[in-house]
Design a protein around this motif. Structure first.
Motif, mmCIF file in Angstrom:
data_model
loop_
_atom_site.group_PDB
_atom_site.id
_atom_site.type_symbol
_atom_site.label_atom_id
_atom_site.label_comp_id
_atom_site.label_asym_id
_atom_site.label_seq_id
_atom_site.Cartn_x
_atom_site.Cartn_y
_atom_site.Cartn_z
ATOM 1 N N GLN A 14 0.867 -1.145 -0.128
ATOM 2 C CA GLN A 14 0.092 -0.064 -0.090
ATOM 3 C C GLN A 14 0.755 1.310 -0.147
ATOM 4 O O GLN A 14 0.282 2.415 -0.558
ATOM 5 C CB GLN A 14 -0.667 0.138 1.399
ATOM 6 N N GLN A 15 1.980 1.193 0.506
ATOM 7 C CA GLN A 15 2.967 2.406 0.520
ATOM 8 C C GLN A 15 3.656 2.547 -0.567
ATOM 9 O O GLN A 15 4.242 3.790 -0.800
ATOM 10 C CB GLN A 15 3.765 2.326 1.922
ATOM 11 N N ARG A 16 3.791 1.490 -1.424
ATOM 12 C CA ARG A 16 4.572 1.619 -2.636
ATOM 13 C C ARG A 16 4.086 2.741 -3.566
ATOM 14 O O ARG A 16 4.636 3.133 -4.580
ATOM 15 C CB ARG A 16 4.885 0.363 -3.236
ATOM 16 N N ARG A 17 2.806 2.732 -3.615
ATOM 17 C CA ARG A 17 1.964 3.663 -4.724
ATOM 18 C C ARG A 17 2.846 4.844 -4.683
ATOM 19 O O ARG A 17 2.749 5.771 -3.710
ATOM 20 C CB ARG A 17 0.450 3.587 -4.480
ATOM 21 N N ARG A 18 2.633 5.464 -5.800
ATOM 22 C CA ARG A 18 3.282 6.900 -5.857
ATOM 23 C C ARG A 18 2.139 7.861 -6.044
ATOM 24 O O ARG A 18 0.809 7.492 -6.542
ATOM 25 C CB ARG A 18 3.979 7.111 -7.259
ATOM 26 N N GLU A 19 2.171 8.910 -5.656
ATOM 27 C CA GLU A 19 1.240 10.007 -5.585
ATOM 28 C C GLU A 19 0.994 10.335 -7.144
ATOM 29 O O GLU A 19 1.936 10.646 -7.676
ATOM 30 C CB GLU A 19 1.448 11.133 -4.878
ATOM 31 N N VAL A 20 -0.097 10.267 -7.558
ATOM 32 C CA VAL A 20 -0.801 10.622 -8.971
ATOM 33 C C VAL A 20 -0.728 12.306 -8.978
ATOM 34 O O VAL A 20 -1.602 12.827 -8.121
ATOM 35 C CB VAL A 20 -1.831 10.148 -9.245
ATOM 36 N N VAL A 21 0.113 12.800 -9.947
ATOM 37 C CA VAL A 21 0.078 14.311 -9.799
ATOM 38 C C VAL A 21 -0.256 14.749 -11.263
ATOM 39 O O VAL A 21 0.409 14.438 -12.082
ATOM 40 C CB VAL A 21 1.298 14.986 -9.340
ATOM 41 N N GLU A 22 -1.492 15.634 -11.578
ATOM 42 C CA GLU A 22 -1.776 16.148 -12.759
ATOM 43 C C GLU A 22 -1.838 14.943 -13.880
ATOM 44 O O GLU A 22 -1.615 15.731 -15.084
ATOM 45 C CB GLU A 22 -0.628 17.192 -13.151
ATOM 46 N N ASN A 23 -2.044 13.825 -13.885
ATOM 47 C CA ASN A 23 -2.130 12.834 -15.004
ATOM 48 C C ASN A 23 -3.217 13.092 -15.886
ATOM 49 O O ASN A 23 -3.212 12.960 -17.213
ATOM 50 C CB ASN A 23 -2.114 11.411 -14.514
ATOM 51 N N ASP A 24 -4.409 13.541 -15.109
ATOM 52 C CA ASP A 24 -5.675 13.592 -16.153
ATOM 53 C C ASP A 24 -5.380 15.131 -16.847
ATOM 54 O O ASP A 24 -5.672 15.153 -18.139
ATOM 55 C CB ASP A 24 -6.584 13.950 -15.006
ATOM 56 N N ALA A 66 4.527 1.826 -20.142
ATOM 57 C CA ALA A 66 4.016 2.182 -19.058
ATOM 58 C C ALA A 66 3.553 0.771 -18.200
ATOM 59 O O ALA A 66 3.651 0.767 -17.228
ATOM 60 C CB ALA A 66 2.772 2.755 -19.266
ATOM 61 N N VAL A 67 2.885 -0.319 -18.802
ATOM 62 C CA VAL A 67 2.747 -1.511 -18.372
ATOM 63 C C VAL A 67 3.839 -2.260 -17.620
ATOM 64 O O VAL A 67 3.914 -2.723 -16.580
ATOM 65 C CB VAL A 67 2.079 -2.343 -19.228
ATOM 66 N N ILE A 68 4.951 -2.296 -18.427
ATOM 67 C CA ILE A 68 6.236 -2.870 -17.950
ATOM 68 C C ILE A 68 6.972 -2.251 -16.664
ATOM 69 O O ILE A 68 7.125 -2.888 -15.724
ATOM 70 C CB ILE A 68 7.284 -2.847 -19.029
ATOM 71 N N GLY A 69 6.757 -0.811 -16.807
ATOM 72 C CA GLY A 69 7.113 -0.024 -15.633
ATOM 73 C C GLY A 69 6.085 -0.349 -14.245
ATOM 74 O O GLY A 69 6.621 -0.575 -13.086
ATOM 75 N N LEU A 70 4.835 -0.365 -14.619
ATOM 76 C CA LEU A 70 3.810 -0.813 -13.295
ATOM 77 C C LEU A 70 3.928 -2.358 -13.011
ATOM 78 O O LEU A 70 3.989 -2.149 -11.728
ATOM 79 C CB LEU A 70 2.362 -0.607 -14.097
ATOM 80 N N ARG A 71 4.381 -3.099 -13.728
ATOM 81 C CA ARG A 71 4.713 -4.347 -13.291
ATOM 82 C C ARG A 71 5.902 -4.430 -12.447
ATOM 83 O O ARG A 71 5.900 -5.026 -11.391
ATOM 84 C CB ARG A 71 4.856 -5.190 -14.464
ATOM 85 N N PHE A 73 6.914 -1.973 -10.707
ATOM 86 C CA PHE A 73 6.706 -1.205 -9.572
ATOM 87 C C PHE A 73 5.733 -2.095 -8.706
ATOM 88 O O PHE A 73 5.591 -1.599 -7.280
ATOM 89 C CB PHE A 73 5.863 -0.094 -10.117
ATOM 90 N N GLY A 74 5.179 -3.212 -8.898
ATOM 91 C CA GLY A 74 4.625 -3.976 -8.235
ATOM 92 C C GLY A 74 3.129 -4.341 -8.402
ATOM 93 O O GLY A 74 2.365 -5.137 -7.963
ATOM 94 N N TYR A 75 2.757 -3.702 -9.474
ATOM 95 C CA TYR A 75 1.272 -3.978 -9.766
ATOM 96 C C TYR A 75 0.808 -5.238 -10.283
ATOM 97 O O TYR A 75 1.842 -5.859 -11.020
ATOM 98 C CB TYR A 75 0.766 -2.872 -10.771
ATOM 99 N N SER A 76 0.003 -5.814 -10.118
ATOM 100 C CA SER A 76 -0.416 -6.951 -10.593
ATOM 101 C C SER A 76 -1.156 -6.940 -11.931
ATOM 102 O O SER A 76 -1.568 -5.860 -12.425
ATOM 103 C CB SER A 76 -1.581 -7.801 -9.769
ATOM 104 N N TRP A 77 -1.104 -8.235 -12.691
ATOM 105 C CA TRP A 77 -1.861 -7.957 -13.860
ATOM 106 C C TRP A 77 -3.332 -7.903 -13.673
ATOM 107 O O TRP A 77 -4.023 -7.136 -14.609
ATOM 108 C CB TRP A 77 -1.686 -9.328 -14.662
#
Length: 99
Positions: A14-24, A66-71, A73-77
């Motif tokens: 839960q703490q590994r998630r980066r804060e999303v800033v201005e992506n939208d 982006a998907v490779i980076g998210l994986r 970073f620890g995100y699941s499929w």
């Protein structure tokens, strides 16, 4: 008292998630630029058509990165697939065999 250095200890998931800033806002800006490029081509700039089509390949590569980076970073499929509106199996089949 723990003797483990905090900087060397992996953070809980839960703490590994980066804060999303201005992506939208950034994504909206990118969409406006691409649409403007399409309108420019539509006004007779036929030479720019090839560049506009090349953006499709660039976008596909950006999604892959982006998907490779998210994986990494620890995100699941399952998490990635749910954000894309596809199954985890579909996400893994599309992007799973990447270095």
């Amino acid at each position: 008292m723990s003797t483990v250095k905090k900087t060397l200890t992996p953070l809980p998931r839960q703490q590994r998630r980066r804060e999303v800033v201005e992506n939208d806002e950034f994504a909206a800006f990118a969409r406006r630029i691409i649409r403007a490029h399409g309108r420019r081509v539509a006004t007779g700039d036929v030479e720019a058509l090839r560049d506009l089509v090349a953006l499709s390949a660039d976008l596909d590569q950006a999604i892959t990165d982006a998907v490779i980076g998210l994986r990494a970073f620890g995100y699941s499929w399952a998490e990635i697939g749910s954000r894309l509106g596809i199954s985890r199996q579909a996400a893994q089949q599309r992007w799973g065999d990447r270095p």
